[in-house]
Design an enzyme around this catalytic site. Structure first.
Site, PDB file in Angstrom:
ATOM      1  N   ASP A  92      -4.058  -7.981  -7.336  1.00  0.00           N
ATOM      2  CA  ASP A  92      -5.464  -8.212  -7.698  1.00  0.00           C
ATOM      3  C   ASP A  92      -5.636  -7.832  -9.174  1.00  0.00           C
ATOM      4  OD1 ASP A  92      -6.649  -8.873  -4.979  1.00  0.00           O
ATOM      5  OD2 ASP A  92      -5.692  -6.958  -4.561  1.00  0.00           O
ATOM      6  N   LEU A  99       4.288  -6.013  -4.835  1.00  0.00           N
ATOM      7  CA  LEU A  99       5.403  -6.022  -3.882  1.00  0.00           C
ATOM      8  C   LEU A  99       5.345  -7.318  -3.094  1.00  0.00           C
ATOM      9  CD1 LEU A  99       5.920  -3.040  -4.601  1.00  0.00           C
ATOM     10  CD2 LEU A  99       6.462  -2.685  -2.190  1.00  0.00           C
ATOM     11  N   GLN A 126     -18.352  -6.737  -0.977  1.00  0.00           N
ATOM     12  CA  GLN A 126     -17.477  -7.559  -1.810  1.00  0.00           C
ATOM     13  C   GLN A 126     -17.073  -8.857  -1.115  1.00  0.00           C
ATOM     14  OE1 GLN A 126     -14.432  -4.320  -1.959  1.00  0.00           O
ATOM     15  NE2 GLN A 126     -12.937  -5.982  -1.743  1.00  0.00           N
ATOM     16  N   HIS A 152       0.827  -1.205   0.000  1.00  0.00           N
ATOM     17  CA  HIS A 152       0.000   0.000   0.000  1.00  0.00           C
ATOM     18  C   HIS A 152       0.865   1.261   0.000  1.00  0.00           C
ATOM     19  CE1 HIS A 152      -2.895  -2.848   2.141  1.00  0.00           C
ATOM     20  NE2 HIS A 152      -3.578  -2.471   1.085  1.00  0.00           N
TER      21      HIS A 152
END
Length: 299
Positions: A169, A195, A78, A54
């Site tokens: 994703d 990462l 979700q 992030h």
């Protein structure tokens, strides 16, 4: 091949100022009062439990925009598994402390569910031209309707110039690009490289739920993907997938949910390697009852 994350060291803002908003109206008021020179707004949507993956997205957003919004919101629509939703790590104060390392032009939007959804906590229905029915869509019904719903709402609230998403994703990234194109949203979608932890495990907030020994052994996932990539140039697609399946069957620490080699653009499974196409291997694995996903470009 370097798989270790780059650790970013940011000097704190001079007054350690942190702009935190929990209501979209106050966030919009804040934007209305800003200097008109802040024309480029970057958005980094997250569900919190921030890690170096992030942070790398925020770093890039800071370098390319006048102001950056980091949203922290665990989106209920979700999750097709309530237990997974309940167990998702929530570490708002720790996340705030990490973002304080940036300057005052990075702000946080951390709303309550009712601020985003009002009284109806439900997903809208989207048509992503079939992208939503592949891989994750097969195993998590309704997941991408929830993703599309929250991302669209965040775009409408923040009105970003650029929005940043990690390639871990990858299916989600392609679906968001499709939504933006079909609905003609004025947002540039920026995909950023995966990462990885020092052992190759793709960084994820879910990694915190793994036992230390399992987390260490999870290097097996990426190692297997690397070997599959080496095989892809000389072996039949089905042979590569079969080899990966057998490799996981021999490893009692992990349960393979799927391995699929797909066209990067359509996300449809492929049976042959054509030089005119780009391919990617996608994998989902259970470890300590935690679901982990990863992928790797094959050519």
């Amino acid at each position: 091949m370097c798989i270790c994350p780059k650790i970013y060291n940011f000097a704190p803002s001079k007054d350690n100022k942190m702009n935190l908003f929990k209501e979209k109206e106050k966030l919009n008021d804040f934007f209305s009062n800003q200097n008109q020179n802040a024309t480029r707004i970057g958005l980094v949507p997250t569900m919190g439990a921030l890690h170096e993956g992030h942070i790398s997205l925020i770093h890039r957003a800071v370098s390319e925009n006048d102001m950056v919004v980091v949203s922290i919101f665990v989106n209920p629509t979700q999750f097709n598994n309530k237990e997974d939703l309940d167990k998702y790590p929530r570490t708002l104060q720790e996340d705030i402390d990490k973002i304080k390392a940036f300057n005052e032009h990075v702000i946080i939007y951390a709303p309550a569910t009712e601020d985003v959804y009002a009284t109806a906590v439900q997903a809208a229905n989207f048509d992503f031209d079939g992208l939503e029915f592949q891989m994750e869509g097969k195993h998590r019904p309704g997941h991408f309707d929830g993703v599309g719903t929250i991302v669209k709402k965040l775009f409408e609230i923040v009105k970003p110039t650029n929005a940043y998403f990690g390639e871990k994703d990858f299916q989600q990234l392609q679906i968001i690009k499709k939504m933006v194109a079909k609905e003609q949203m004025p947002v540039n979608i920026v995909g950023c490289p995966i990462l990885r932890e020092a052992n190759g495990l793709a960084m994820s907030s879910r990694n915190e739920r793994l036992q230390p020994e399992t987390r260490k052994n999870a290097s097996f996932i990426f190692e297997t993907l690397l070997l599959a990539k080496d095989m892809f140039g000389t072996k039949n697609v089905r042979d590569v997938e079969h080899w990966v399946t057998e490799a996981f069957e021999k490893n009692e620490n992990f349960e393979l949910e799927y391995i699929e080699i797909c066209d990067e653009e359509t996300l449809k499974p492929v049976t042959e390697n054509l030089n005119t196409k780009n391919y990617r291997a996608f994998i989902a694995v259970y470890a300590d009852e935690v679901r982990l996903i990863d992928n790797i470009a094959l050519n």
